[in-house]
Design a protein around this motif. Structure first.
Motif, PDB file in Angstrom:
ATOM      1  N   GLU A  62      29.969 -26.868 -45.515  1.00  0.00           N
ATOM      2  CA  GLU A  62      31.073 -26.124 -44.906  1.00  0.00           C
ATOM      3  C   GLU A  62      30.879 -24.622 -44.862  1.00  0.00           C
ATOM      4  OE1 GLU A  62      35.785 -25.328 -44.164  1.00  0.00           O
ATOM      5  OE2 GLU A  62      35.287 -27.105 -45.373  1.00  0.00           O
ATOM      6  N   LEU A  63      30.632 -23.862 -43.642  1.00  0.00           N
ATOM      7  CA  LEU A  63      30.211 -22.560 -43.939  1.00  0.00           C
ATOM      8  C   LEU A  63      31.345 -21.826 -43.431  1.00  0.00           C
ATOM      9  CD1 LEU A  63      26.821 -22.910 -41.800  1.00  0.00           C
ATOM     10  CD2 LEU A  63      27.310 -23.062 -44.261  1.00  0.00           C
ATOM     11  N   PRO A  64      31.628 -21.032 -44.323  1.00  0.00           N
ATOM     12  CA  PRO A  64      33.246 -20.477 -44.103  1.00  0.00           C
ATOM     13  C   PRO A  64      33.614 -19.451 -43.063  1.00  0.00           C
ATOM     14  CG  PRO A  64      32.196 -19.725 -46.100  1.00  0.00           C
ATOM     15  CD  PRO A  64      31.630 -20.656 -45.498  1.00  0.00           C
ATOM     16  N   ASN A  65      32.519 -18.650 -42.698  1.00  0.00           N
ATOM     17  CA  ASN A  65      32.708 -17.565 -41.723  1.00  0.00           C
ATOM     18  C   ASN A  65      31.325 -17.592 -41.164  1.00  0.00           C
ATOM     19  OD1 ASN A  65      31.122 -15.895 -43.652  1.00  0.00           O
ATOM     20  ND2 ASN A  65      33.247 -16.008 -44.637  1.00  0.00           N
ATOM     21  N   LYS A  66      31.198 -16.416 -40.055  1.00  0.00           N
ATOM     22  CA  LYS A  66      30.134 -16.158 -39.433  1.00  0.00           C
ATOM     23  C   LYS A  66      29.250 -15.434 -40.219  1.00  0.00           C
ATOM     24  CE  LYS A  66      28.612 -13.897 -35.256  1.00  0.00           C
ATOM     25  NZ  LYS A  66      27.476 -12.875 -35.795  1.00  0.00           N
ATOM     26  N   ILE A  67      29.650 -14.523 -41.183  1.00  0.00           N
ATOM     27  CA  ILE A  67      28.712 -13.933 -42.225  1.00  0.00           C
ATOM     28  C   ILE A  67      27.622 -14.886 -42.780  1.00  0.00           C
ATOM     29  CG2 ILE A  67      28.662 -12.378 -44.146  1.00  0.00           C
ATOM     30  CD1 ILE A  67      31.216 -11.185 -43.252  1.00  0.00           C
ATOM     31  N   ILE A  68      28.315 -15.910 -43.280  1.00  0.00           N
ATOM     32  CA  ILE A  68      27.529 -17.006 -44.050  1.00  0.00           C
ATOM     33  C   ILE A  68      26.536 -17.768 -43.097  1.00  0.00           C
ATOM     34  CG2 ILE A  68      27.630 -19.022 -45.228  1.00  0.00           C
ATOM     35  CD1 ILE A  68      28.453 -16.518 -46.980  1.00  0.00           C
ATOM     36  N   ILE A  79      22.511 -18.101 -43.716  1.00  0.00           N
ATOM     37  CA  ILE A  79      21.945 -19.421 -43.518  1.00  0.00           C
ATOM     38  C   ILE A  79      20.865 -19.271 -42.606  1.00  0.00           C
ATOM     39  CG2 ILE A  79      22.210 -21.829 -43.133  1.00  0.00           C
ATOM     40  CD1 ILE A  79      23.255 -21.107 -45.899  1.00  0.00           C
ATOM     41  N   VAL A  80      20.981 -18.870 -41.577  1.00  0.00           N
ATOM     42  CA  VAL A  80      20.089 -18.824 -40.512  1.00  0.00           C
ATOM     43  C   VAL A  80      18.890 -17.691 -40.532  1.00  0.00           C
ATOM     44  CG1 VAL A  80      19.517 -18.123 -37.909  1.00  0.00           C
ATOM     45  CG2 VAL A  80      21.917 -19.373 -38.575  1.00  0.00           C
ATOM     46  N   SER A  81      19.230 -16.603 -41.241  1.00  0.00           N
ATOM     47  CA  SER A  81      18.301 -15.860 -41.797  1.00  0.00           C
ATOM     48  C   SER A  81      17.337 -16.294 -42.924  1.00  0.00           C
ATOM     49  CB  SER A  81      19.034 -14.401 -42.368  1.00  0.00           C
ATOM     50  OG  SER A  81      19.773 -13.910 -41.311  1.00  0.00           O
ATOM     51  N   TYR A  82      18.194 -17.043 -43.936  1.00  0.00           N
ATOM     52  CA  TYR A  82      17.149 -17.878 -44.734  1.00  0.00           C
ATOM     53  C   TYR A  82      16.326 -18.672 -44.356  1.00  0.00           C
ATOM     54  CZ  TYR A  82      16.290 -21.165 -48.428  1.00  0.00           C
ATOM     55  OH  TYR A  82      15.970 -21.998 -49.403  1.00  0.00           O
ATOM     56  N   LEU A  83      16.783 -19.548 -43.328  1.00  0.00           N
ATOM     57  CA  LEU A  83      16.063 -20.589 -42.840  1.00  0.00           C
ATOM     58  C   LEU A  83      14.789 -19.715 -42.097  1.00  0.00           C
ATOM     59  CD1 LEU A  83      18.823 -23.101 -41.372  1.00  0.00           C
ATOM     60  CD2 LEU A  83      16.975 -23.235 -43.442  1.00  0.00           C
ATOM     61  N   ILE A  84      14.972 -18.591 -41.470  1.00  0.00           N
ATOM     62  CA  ILE A  84      13.862 -18.037 -40.540  1.00  0.00           C
ATOM     63  C   ILE A  84      12.961 -17.481 -41.630  1.00  0.00           C
ATOM     64  CG2 ILE A  84      13.339 -16.079 -39.135  1.00  0.00           C
ATOM     65  CD1 ILE A  84      16.002 -16.736 -37.720  1.00  0.00           C
ATOM     66  N   SER A  85      13.405 -16.835 -42.828  1.00  0.00           N
ATOM     67  CA  SER A  85      12.478 -16.337 -43.774  1.00  0.00           C
ATOM     68  C   SER A  85      11.842 -17.532 -44.334  1.00  0.00           C
ATOM     69  CB  SER A  85      13.518 -15.682 -44.872  1.00  0.00           C
ATOM     70  OG  SER A  85      14.010 -16.497 -45.595  1.00  0.00           O
ATOM     71  N   ARG A  86      11.970 -18.751 -44.368  1.00  0.00           N
ATOM     72  CA  ARG A  86      11.267 -19.546 -44.885  1.00  0.00           C
ATOM     73  C   ARG A  86      10.339 -20.417 -43.870  1.00  0.00           C
ATOM     74  NH1 ARG A  86      12.981 -22.265 -49.579  1.00  0.00           N
ATOM     75  NH2 ARG A  86      10.749 -23.439 -49.338  1.00  0.00           N
ATOM     76  N   GLN A  87      10.389 -19.633 -42.479  1.00  0.00           N
ATOM     77  CA  GLN A  87       9.638 -20.282 -41.571  1.00  0.00           C
ATOM     78  C   GLN A  87       9.900 -21.502 -41.129  1.00  0.00           C
ATOM     79  OE1 GLN A  87       5.622 -19.708 -42.910  1.00  0.00           O
ATOM     80  NE2 GLN A  87       5.411 -17.595 -42.651  1.00  0.00           N
ATOM     81  N   ALA A  88      11.169 -21.661 -41.027  1.00  0.00           N
ATOM     82  CA  ALA A  88      11.654 -22.945 -40.456  1.00  0.00           C
ATOM     83  C   ALA A  88      11.626 -22.932 -38.759  1.00  0.00           C
ATOM     84  CB  ALA A  88      13.265 -23.181 -40.733  1.00  0.00           C
ATOM     85  N   LYS A  89      11.331 -23.985 -38.396  1.00  0.00           N
ATOM     86  CA  LYS A  89      10.818 -24.037 -36.733  1.00  0.00           C
ATOM     87  C   LYS A  89      12.497 -24.479 -36.137  1.00  0.00           C
ATOM     88  CE  LYS A  89       5.975 -25.695 -37.164  1.00  0.00           C
ATOM     89  NZ  LYS A  89       5.292 -26.744 -36.617  1.00  0.00           N
ATOM     90  N   ARG A  90      12.811 -23.411 -34.883  1.00  0.00           N
ATOM     91  CA  ARG A  90      13.965 -23.853 -34.259  1.00  0.00           C
ATOM     92  C   ARG A  90      13.665 -25.136 -33.274  1.00  0.00           C
ATOM     93  NH1 ARG A  90      17.829 -20.450 -33.638  1.00  0.00           N
ATOM     94  NH2 ARG A  90      17.842 -18.260 -34.528  1.00  0.00           N
ATOM     95  N   LYS A  91      14.691 -25.772 -33.524  1.00  0.00           N
ATOM     96  CA  LYS A  91      14.871 -27.132 -32.590  1.00  0.00           C
ATOM     97  C   LYS A  91      15.499 -26.730 -31.035  1.00  0.00           C
ATOM     98  CE  LYS A  91      14.875 -31.132 -34.019  1.00  0.00           C
ATOM     99  NZ  LYS A  91      15.312 -32.400 -34.898  1.00  0.00           N
ATOM    100  N   SER A  92      15.090 -27.417 -30.363  1.00  0.00           N
ATOM    101  CA  SER A  92      16.063 -27.179 -28.930  1.00  0.00           C
ATOM    102  C   SER A  92      17.249 -28.121 -29.083  1.00  0.00           C
ATOM    103  CB  SER A  92      15.188 -28.114 -27.804  1.00  0.00           C
ATOM    104  OG  SER A  92      14.868 -29.385 -28.128  1.00  0.00           O
TER     105      SER A  92
END
Length: 202
Positions: free
Chosen positions: A94-100, A104-117
């Motif tokens: 559970e992600l409590p708010n928009k900041i978190i 999380i999104v920034s972290y995944l992008i920093s790990r070079q995660a691929k966006r899915k449609s």
């Protein structure tokens, strides 16, 4: 993976390297078979140990090139066997708010995660990282699904991001000022006022 499956996969890998692979024979705790290359035969054994699992044994082989080929095949088969033993992962956070969510999104992008449609109105973001799918829904629930050896390390990082929410809350909290006067203070104040009034009257 059974010992027969292991043999069949080893046979396929050996044949890709131009070896001829003979049929196997059962021995104590496993099987053995001969492989041939340039009319030269080599004895290979596969053991099935309850503690150590299935093991390819090429200790009988003296030829360095053949031994090297078998060790490479052993590494390939062992890696595939480990991948097959990884359990399916399905865990939600559970992600409590928009900041978190943004963190999380920034972290995944920093790990070079691929966006899915995204094909659903209920999904905000979807990423693929280390054979895992990270789905963040509009209700701020994140689901992680898939098979990966890296899940525990990724989970640790995510929990650290989630714990940062408590730090943000503590920084935002302001000390409450108690405007209510205690009964003792009220009595004292009344006495002082009473004395002042007596002086004025006198």
């Amino acid at each position: 993976m059974s010992i027969k499956d292991y043999y069949m996969r080893a046979k396929r890998e050996l044949e890709n390297l131009a070896y001829y692979v003979d049929s196997y024979k059962k021995i104590n705790y496993g099987i053995q078979f001969k492989i041939f290359r340039f009319k030269q035969g080599y004895l290979v054994r596969i053991y099935n140990n309850k503690k150590k699992g299935i093991k390819l044994d090429c200790s009988q082989i003296k030829n360095k090139n053949v031994k090297r080929d078998l060790k490479e095949i052993k590494n390939i088969l062992d890696q595939n066997h480990k991948k097959g033993s990884i359990k399916n992962i399905q865990e939600s956070f559970e992600l409590p708010n928009k900041i978190i969510v943004d963190r999380i999104v920034s972290y995944l992008i920093s790990r070079q995660a691929k966006r899915k449609s995204i094909n659903s109105d209920s999904i905000k973001h979807s990423f693929r990282l280390s054979n895992l799918t990270f789905t963040i829904y509009t209700n701020n629930l994140m689901m992680i699904q898939g098979k990966s050896n890296n899940f525990n390390s990724l989970k640790k990082e995510i929990l650290m991001i989630l714990s940062s929410n408590n730090k943000v809350k503590s920084r935002l909290k302001k000390p409450k000022i108690n405007n209510q006067m205690s009964l003792f203070d009220q009595d004292l104040n009344n006495k002082i006022l009473g004395e002042e009034n007596l002086k004025l009257v006198g």
